[in-house]
Each structure stands twice: as C-alpha cells, then as structure tokens.
Motif scaffolding. Structure first.
Motif, short mmCIF file in Angstrom:
data_model
loop_
_atom_site.label_atom_id
_atom_site.label_comp_id
_atom_site.label_asym_id
_atom_site.label_seq_id
_atom_site.Cartn_x
_atom_site.Cartn_y
_atom_site.Cartn_z
N GLY A 390 -4.77 10.15 16.64
CA GLY A 390 -3.99 10.57 17.79
C GLY A 390 -4.24 9.63 18.95
N MET A 391 -3.67 9.97 20.09
CA MET A 391 -3.77 9.11 21.27
C MET A 391 -4.37 9.90 22.44
SD MET A 391 -2.32 6.26 20.23
CE MET A 391 -2.45 5.41 21.82
N ARG A 393 -3.91 10.51 26.59
CA ARG A 393 -2.67 10.53 27.39
C ARG A 393 -2.94 11.14 28.77
NH1 ARG A 393 3.01 13.68 25.70
NH2 ARG A 393 4.01 13.35 27.71
N ARG A 412 -6.09 4.84 20.75
CA ARG A 412 -5.88 5.59 19.51
C ARG A 412 -7.24 5.91 18.92
NH1 ARG A 412 -2.59 7.17 16.21
NH2 ARG A 412 -0.80 6.10 17.17
N THR A 454 -10.07 3.36 17.75
CA THR A 454 -9.81 2.22 16.85
C THR A 454 -8.82 1.21 17.41
OG1 THR A 454 -8.19 3.61 15.71
CG2 THR A 454 -10.39 3.44 14.73
N GLU A 455 -7.95 1.63 18.33
CA GLU A 455 -6.98 0.68 18.89
C GLU A 455 -6.68 1.08 20.33
OE1 GLU A 455 -3.58 0.76 16.27
OE2 GLU A 455 -4.46 -0.73 14.95
N VAL A 456 -6.12 0.14 21.06
CA VAL A 456 -5.70 0.43 22.43
C VAL A 456 -4.22 0.09 22.55
CG1 VAL A 456 -6.41 -1.85 23.28
CG2 VAL A 456 -6.27 0.06 24.87
N THR A 457 -3.49 0.90 23.32
CA THR A 457 -2.06 0.62 23.46
C THR A 457 -1.80 -0.19 24.74
OG1 THR A 457 0.14 1.58 23.32
CG2 THR A 457 -1.48 2.83 24.59
N LYS A 458 -0.51 -0.29 25.11
CA LYS A 458 -0.12 -1.24 26.16
C LYS A 458 -0.13 -0.63 27.56
CE LYS A 458 1.50 -4.62 23.39
NZ LYS A 458 0.95 -5.98 23.38
N PHE A 459 -0.50 0.66 27.70
CA PHE A 459 -0.46 1.28 29.03
C PHE A 459 -1.60 2.27 29.20
CE2 PHE A 459 1.93 3.80 26.09
CZ PHE A 459 1.64 5.10 26.41
#
Lengths: 459, 490
Positions: A390-391, A393, A412, A454-459
């Motif tokens: 999941g993310m 937010r 994420r 595990t990951e990072v998003t763009k915002f």
C-alpha cells in the motif's frame, strides 16, 4: 422509516406466503444523506430513503435467499417463491442447522446508539459545517475536499421459530482533506452522536498537516521506525480479521492455520471483539439474529480464540481441529445465510495495559523515523505471511532527533502484519478510529520498528 | 402508472420549485447470485430493487434525492427534497455549475443478448458449478474449490427537463472459479478465467458456454498445487510479458482512473484521489511508446463490455474517445459539467450510477488498448523474448492516489529463456511508474489474442459506488521492468 411493528406485520405476511416450514427475514431501513465538497464548494449533495426485506427459506437441509425493496403482496410473494425455487433444486446439506431459536437473541441491551440530535441533522446543518471547514481552508490558503454525512438506520431479524430482534442507530461522519500545491493533510471521524464530532477541530489538524508537509523531501526507501496514527493502524490490521472466523480455519484459507495458541505477535498486543464497547457502533446481533458476545482474539501476542456462527461452531466441534483452536462456541458473528465465508469479528477493540503514549511522546522518543497519517490502496500480497502492500497518503513526515523535521514524498510499503505486530515499541490510548480500507475500530496509534518501505513515488 | 407519468411528477415539482435543470432515473434492477464451495451450495440468492433518483440544479448547485416509493406523493416529496438540498449546496460554492450542451433524444436500447440468463434454471446453474468444483477436487492438494455465477438485468428510464426520454436495458453475465491449495506455510491460488470472480460481460448466458469452465478446471487445479514446488520469482530488472487479463487491470489502474476528469479537477481528492494528468498534459504528454493506442469506447461496436451502453446516465450518447494515440495523451473521460469546465464543446458520455439511489459519476466505460496492427500471436511474442518473465492472472493490485507508482502481484509466472517458456515461478510481482512503464512497451499481440475483460468491482465516490468497467487487451511485452518488489525485504 420502517419500525419494528411494521416489520413484524410484513413478516407475518411473508410467513403466510411461504409454503415451507422455516422462514427468516432481515429488514433494513436507511435514511442517509451526504454532503460532499471539493475545491471549497459543495459539489455533490445526496439523500436516500430505502427499505428492504431479505427473505430466507429453509427446508430439508436446503436454503436460499431473495431480497426486495417492494412490500406489496405481489412483490413479497414473488420473492418468497424465488427463494423457495432456488432452494428446492439444491442437494440437501446435512450440516445445515434449523433456524435460531428466540433465546439466541437474548442479551444485554447494549449502549444506546440512536441520538435524536443526529437524526435531526438537515442539509442546512451540513452546509453550515462545510462552510466552517472551508473557512479554515481559506484562512490557511488551502483548498479543501471531503464529506459530512448523517444517517438513521434500523434493522431487525424475524424468523419462524419466534426469534425477533430490532436495532436502530444514527451516525454522523466527517472526512476532510486539505490541499496545498504539493502537499495535503487529512482527518476523519464518525460517531452515533453528532455532539462528539468536531469538524472545525478536525479541519484545523488537517490544515496543519498540509502546511507542515509542503515542499516534501524524497527519502530513500528502506526499513524505518514508523509512528502510525490510529487510522493507519486500523486500515492495515483490518486485513487480518476475516481470518479469525472459524470457517476460514476449516477451509484452510486463514493465516492462522496451525497458528492458534501460538505467540504470533508481541507481548503488548491484546485484541478483543466487543460490540458493547462504548466506542463501538454496530448492531448487537449477527446475520441469524444471534446476540454478539465479547471474544478474546489475541492475548499478549498469543492467538487465543476465533469467532463462530452457529453452523461453523457445530462443524468445528466435529472437526480434526477441535481441541486445537481454543474455545468453540456460538459467538454471534455469522453473516446472513446462506454464505460461503461464515463469520468474522467486526467490532475490534485493542486493549492496552498502561504506559500509553501520545503521538507527540512517540515522536519525542524517536531518533529517526517516519510519521504516517494514513495508508492507502492496501492489498494483500501474501495470504499466509500476511504481507500487505500500500501507500502512505495525506501527511507523511520525517522525524529526526525527537521532532518532526519535514514532509516527505509518499512511500510504498510491503510489510508483513505478523512482523509489524511483533515490533510495536509503543502504543497510544485506543480511540474510535475510521479509515478507508477497513471497518471502523477502537485502535491506538503505534510506534513500530523496521517497517518496510520498498519504493517512493513522485509526490 | 407509466414511468413517464412518474417522471412528470418529479420534473414538474423540481422546475416549479426553481430548478433550472432536473433529471430522473427510474431503475428496476434484478440479480441472481450463485456460488458453490467444495461441491456444496455456498450461497443462492436473488434480488430486486426498484426506485427513482432525482437530480436537480438550483441556484447553479446540485441536489439529489432518491426514494424506493414511486407513489405520486413520495415522488413529489423527493423532488422537493432534492431542491432543498440543492439550495443548501448553494450556500458553499466558488463557481456556478454549467453544463455542456446535449441534444434531447428519445430512444430505446437493450444489450444484445442471445440467451436471457434468467431463462436458465437455477438447477442447471448449480449443476455447472458443482461439476467445476468436482473437477477441481479431483486434483490432490486442492484444499478449497470455489465457483460462482452472477446474472444481472438493469432496466432504466431516464427523463430530463431538457426533453430526453431514454429507456435502456442492460444484461450482465459473469462466472469463474478458483482452486486454493494450502500446504506447509503457503497458501496458493489459481483462478479461471480471471481472478475476483472470473469474466463478466454485458451479454447473455452464451458467455458461460464460451468460457469452457469445466474443461479448464483440472488444469487450473493442478497449477495451484504445482505452485508450492515452483521457484520464487526473482528480484531485479527483466523484460515482462503480461497476459491480457492482467494487462486489462494495468490499464484500469494506470490509465482508466487518471483520465477521469473529476479526479483531475480535484473533485475526488478526499477519497479516490487526484491525478497526475493535469490539464497542461493533454496533447503534450508522451504517455506511452508509439505502439500504445488506448480508447474509451462505450459503443456497441466495441463489444459486450461492462462499459457498453447507448446513453450514459445523464443522457449523453455513447462515444469512442481516443485516450492515447500512438503514445500521445489525447483525451479525458468527462461529464457535461467537467467538459464545460475545461472548455470542451461536449461531454464524451461517461457518467454512470450504481443504481437508482446514487448520482452518476464519471466512470470508466470500456478503456481498452488496441491490438497490434501487425499479426503477432502469443507464441510469436514469447519466441521473440530472450530473457524475461510471463505473468498471468492478478493476485494483488495497488497504486498511489495520483496514479504514478503501482505494484501488481500475479497468481503465476513463467520464466522466458531464449524465446521459450521455461519453469513455473511463484509469487510473481512487478512495480513501476505509470508513464515509464507504458513507454517501455515494445510489442503487443494482434486482434486474435485480444479479449474484452470485465472488472465488476471498481469502487469510487462517497457514498461508495461499485461499477463494472470493460478493458480490452492483448498480451504485451514491457522492457526492463522492476520485478519482485512485493517480497523485497520480507
């Protein structure tokens, strides 16, 4: 709205129309309104009146259900006949129980969940509250989006054995997102009694989160200590409770297969299902009209008990698992029959035993970590290890040296719930919390070590 | 009482009380839902629901009220309530609601349907499901067998104060099964023909015959059991081939949702989220590689998708809109209100409501990737792949609230080495950033491999509405994709 007397009258007709010995009807009546806002404007504003009768017939080990929202004789007859014809062609199921007797519904009245001041909320009242939320947004140079809803709900179950239950409740809910150019903040709350809702206070908190998380920094993915606010906790842990139904074990689809009685979580994790808890807000009976009981699910990290419908309890007692799954008794957690998923605890309460910390105290004791307001789009990656993805937010922050340092881009996660609940370093006082991925519960904020981003998003 | 009469009660009341626009949808829904588990009836249920939803514009703001009581008194009271609600809406507004123009029409339309699913007997339906379960249970190691059938019929009468009179009947048929195998410390699952209930289309019972459910049960059960002994999917960057059902979901999440104009304009910010596709990206963003062509097509010509209809739920004709054209982002999906907001001359007809008691929202219709123009079979696609992984059937799906970062897990994977499918892989997953992913697509199979999948469970809105959407896709290949993230660190 449909009340118990009118429902009873309709049920007598349904019984008369049936040609089989056993009949059950679940009545539901809803008067629901929701004011939705975005871009500082009320853009959707809706109201609904709906009533329905869901009729189940049973005979010779066969059962089926037909639902209608029309209560004229012709419609009721048609639904009874539809249920009967669907049942008639089935093979008899020797495990199918007779319908519940009246004593199954007996129990304490439970806390009141109907409040006149909530039932009396008007579109104008909701618009006034939204106007105040928008004022908070404008004061902070933000844009807001969200909802303010109010509802009256009545439901009851009658069956041909004489069982008769009725429950009515009100609900008011506010959810607020505050948006800046590159950040956002969020708060949500609901309660049967509108006097416990504080929309302006929630708006101020959401606005502060949006303001504090502007110009978010990018942090490398990895394992972090996290401070999860209650909404984030409930949305994650909500994914495990369907596995606490007895039928999930009999079907071998539960992450608790071969794990009941073992210490799966940390010593500080104790969870009960308790519909009568003052911060809970649901109906006191299950889909067969059986009174819900308090069940201890997890005690100091050990998986203790499951919940049971009437049918599952019987099957479990006669199964190879009897003696390995804790107490087996009818707990009042069944879904309406017929169904293939059995039961689940839906009134979760986390129990803490002293030493609760506020979120501010958790932050103050954290050298480096991440503060999470809410989680989003959570899905199960692995059903047995209970890995979720999941993310984050609407308000994710870097904590350094005991202070919130800055907002960060959303992560994420891929995190095992078993691991998460084994690494809880601190908990807050459990509160009535509401998210978007799971049902409402009484849950605390948690400080958890080694949370796996595990990951990072763009915002 | 005729539906037109009921509509007149509502529209007259609304306009007399000050509505500048009003519409009513009277909907009569019917459903049959059957499921079996391990060869026994799991559930057997039918349902019917009739009611009316009245939407009005008063003082340039929206109001909506719905009732299950179609008597004159109740309908007029509900219309008056919608007006009162709209007046309350007008207390908090920044800009007036304006609607893009739409001509009034009078039309009747129904889903093409060879065999009315409700004309089949429940006995016949249950026999089929039990036969599937029994096939699955023949496989040693299958610990749970589940099958289901779903039928729906929705008849809708739409009338507006602008003079539209639209009567549509849509049928829905769906079916599928799953084999679950628990062994040691692992639960594995295989589904057919797709996960989360199978395949759904707007057509009749003929779909069930086409799916060849019983014929595929044994093979799927064997795969569920074999997964326990399969190698784990590796982690790293590899070429990725997706089957058409997984590609359909990839389209749904990373194209279908971000092109919703209400999300783009911030109207879903509190729940479903917003979108990275801000307005300046229209006709400037390179969404995908040159071979990526995506349409939003609700017309009957596109096929019997869950997003196929004649008119949407605010009376706009079904259309085909180019969304991505040779890789360039070329279109949103819109409503009359949002089309007007961004200066488009007309809505492209994507407003859909779950039922009579919900307002229409911008929803996906059939958002489909067009098949490759050059003939390319699945076997040829694999033969042209030197080192990669083929993934089938969704197991988990997640994407951020602007629709950039996604991660999908699949039920089963297969190694591709030297142009051949090799060993089976368990727990496969992949992740990425939407535009980077679509720009890495270098090959897509042609029309013969294209399937119009149905996603029956798309959630959006407050109160939440569930909607069926269609997604046509052929198997396709993506270069240098991040594989195995879901188990990274676990």
């Amino acid at each position: 709205m449909l009340d118990k007397a009118k429902a009873e009258e309709i049920f007598q007709k349904i019984k008369k129309f049936a040609s089989v010995p056993e009949v059950e009807t679940i009545f539901a009546s809803t008067d629901f309104s929701l004011t939705r806002f975005a871009n500082n404007t009320i853009h959707q504003n809706v109201s609904e009146l709906n009533e329905q009768a869901s009729i189940r017939v049973a005979f010779d080990g066969k059962t089926a259900r037909a639902t209608t929202n029309r209560f004229d004789d012709e419609s009721l007859k048609r639904s009874v006949q539809a249920a009967e014809s669907m049942a008639r062609v089935q093979e008899p199921d020797p495990d199918r129980l007779a319908m519940a007797k009246p004593d199954a519904a007996a129990g304490a009245a439970g806390p009141p969940r109907w409040f006149e001041q909530t039932a009396a909320i008007t579109p104008g009242d909701r618009a006034d509250a939204v106007g105040k939320i928008v004022a908070v947004a404008k004061k902070n140079s933000l844009v807001t989006a969200g909802i303010y809803s109010s509802a009256q709900h009545q439901e009851g179950i009658f069956n041909s054995n004489g069982l008769s239950t009725w429950h009515r409740q009100t609900s008011a809910e506010v959810s607020i997102t505050m948006l800046a150019d590159d950040s956002s903040g969020w708060q949500k709350a609901n309660d049967p009694d509108v006097k416990h809702l504080q929309p302006v206070e929630l708006a101020e908190i959401a606005a502060k989160k949006a303001g504090d998380s502007q110009k978010p920094q990018e942090l490398a993915p990895g394992k972090y200590t996290v401070i999860l606010e209650p909404a984030a906790v409930l949305d994650a842990v909500g994914f495990m409770f369907m596995d606490f139904g007895g039928l999930a074990i009999l079907d071998q689809r539960s992450f608790l297969n071969n794990r009941i009685g073992t210490k799966l979580f940390g010593e500080n994790i104790t969870i009960v299902d308790d519909v009568d808890h003052p911060l809970q807000a649901n109906s006191p009976f299950d889909g067969e009209g059986v009174r819900r009981k308090r069940v201890s699910l997890v005690e100091n990290g050990v998986i203790r008990n499951l919940v049971y419908s009437r049918g599952t309890a019987e099957k479990m007692k006669n199964s190879e698992y009897a003696g390995k799954v804790g107490d087996i008794s009818v707990t009042g957690h069944g879904f309406p029959l017929p169904n293939e998923i059995g039961e689940a605890p839906m009134n979760i309460v986390f129990i803490t035993s002293g030493g609760e910390q506020t979120v501010d105290q958790m932050i103050a004791s954290t050298e480096r970590g991440v503060l999470v307001t809410r989680l989003w789009y959570i899905r199960e990656v692995d059903p047995y290890e209970k890995i979720l993805t999941g993310m984050t937010r609407d308000g994710t922050f870097l904590v350094e040296n005991g202070k919130v340092k800055c907002g960060i881009r959303n992560f994420r996660f891929n995190q095992s719930l078993i691991e998460m609940l084994s690494h809880v370093e601190a908990m807050g006082k459990p509160v009535r919390a509401s998210g978007e991925e799971a049902f409402d519960m009484v849950a605390p904020a948690m400080k958890v070590s080694g949370f796996n981003f595990t990951e990072v998003t763009k915002f | 009482m005729s539906m037109k009469q009921i509509a007149d009660w509502a529209l007259n009341t609304a306009t007399q009380r000050g509505a500048s626009y009003a519409d009513i949808r009277i909907v009569d829904d019917r459903q049959r839902s059957l499921a079996t588990k391990n060869g026994k009836v799991g559930h057997a249920a039918s349902g019917e629901s009739l009611g009316a939803g009245i939407r009005v514009l008063v003082n340039d703001s929206w109001g909506f009220a719905a009732t299950d009581d179609l008597s004159r008194d109740a309908v007029e009271r509900t219309a008056a309530k919608a007006v009162d609600i709209a007046r309350a809406s007008a207390q908090v507004k920044e800009a007036p609601v304006r609607l893009a123009p739409e001509p009034a029409v009078k039309i009747e339309w129904a889903t093409p349907c060879k065999v009315d699913p409700f004309s089949t007997s429940v006995e016949q339906n249950l026999d089929l499901l039990i036969s599937i379960d029994n096939e699955l249970l023949q496989v040693k190691g299958v610990t749970l067998a589940e099958s289901n059938l779903q039928f729906g019929r929705s008849e809708q009468w739409f009338y507006s104060s602008e003079g539209s009179d639209i009567h549509q009947t849509r049928y829905l048929t769906g079916a599928g099964f799953a084999a679950i195998s628990f062994a040691g410390t692992e639960i594995q699952k295989r589904s057919y023909p797709n996960s989360f209930g199978g395949q759904y289309q707007c057509k009749g019972y003929e779909l069930i015959d086409e799916l060849k459910l019983v014929e595929n049960a044994r093979r799927i059960g064997e795969q569920a059991v074999a997964l326990h002994k399969a190698e784990k999917c590796p982690q790293g960057r590899l070429d990725l081939v997706l089957d058409s059902s997984q590609l359909g979901l990839q389209i749904h999440e990373s194209i279908g949702h971000p092109i919703e104009l209400d999300r783009v304009l911030g109207m879903e910010a509190n729940f479903a989220g917003t979108s990275f596709l801000t307005l300046e990206k229209l006709r400037t963003l390179r969404y995908g590689s040159d071979i990526v062509n995506v349409v939003a097509d609700a017309t009957e010509h596109h096929g019997p998708g869950l997003g196929t209809f004649a008119y949407d739920d605010e009376g706009v004709a079904a259309q085909c809109t180019p969304i991505i054209s040779n890789g360039l982002f070329t279109g949103y999906i819109s409503s009359r209100e949002t089309a007007e907001t961004i200066g488009e001359h007309r809505s492209n007809g994507c407003m859909r409501a779950e039922g009579w008691n919900r307002i229409p929202l911008i929803r996906m219709t059939n958002i489909s990737i067009l098949p490759g123009e050059k003939p390319l079979t699945f076997d040829q696609l694999i033969a042209g792949t030197d080192n990669g992984i083929f993934m089938q059937t969704n197991r988990s799906w997640s994407i951020d609230d602007k629709r950039y970062n996604f991660q999908f897990g699949c039920e089963i994977g297969w190694e591709i080495k030297g142009g051949k499918l090799g060993r089976m892989l368990k727990n496969p997953s992949y992740s990425g950033i939407t535009t980077e992913f679509w720009n890495s697509m270098d090959s897509i199979c042609s029309r013969d491999e294209w399937t119009l999948w149905g996603t029956p469970n798309c959630g959006k809105g407050q109160p939440m509405q569930t909607m069926g959407t269609g997604h046509g896709a052929s198997p396709a290949r993506f270069k240098n994709v991040k594989i195995g993230t879901a188990y990274q660190g676990n």
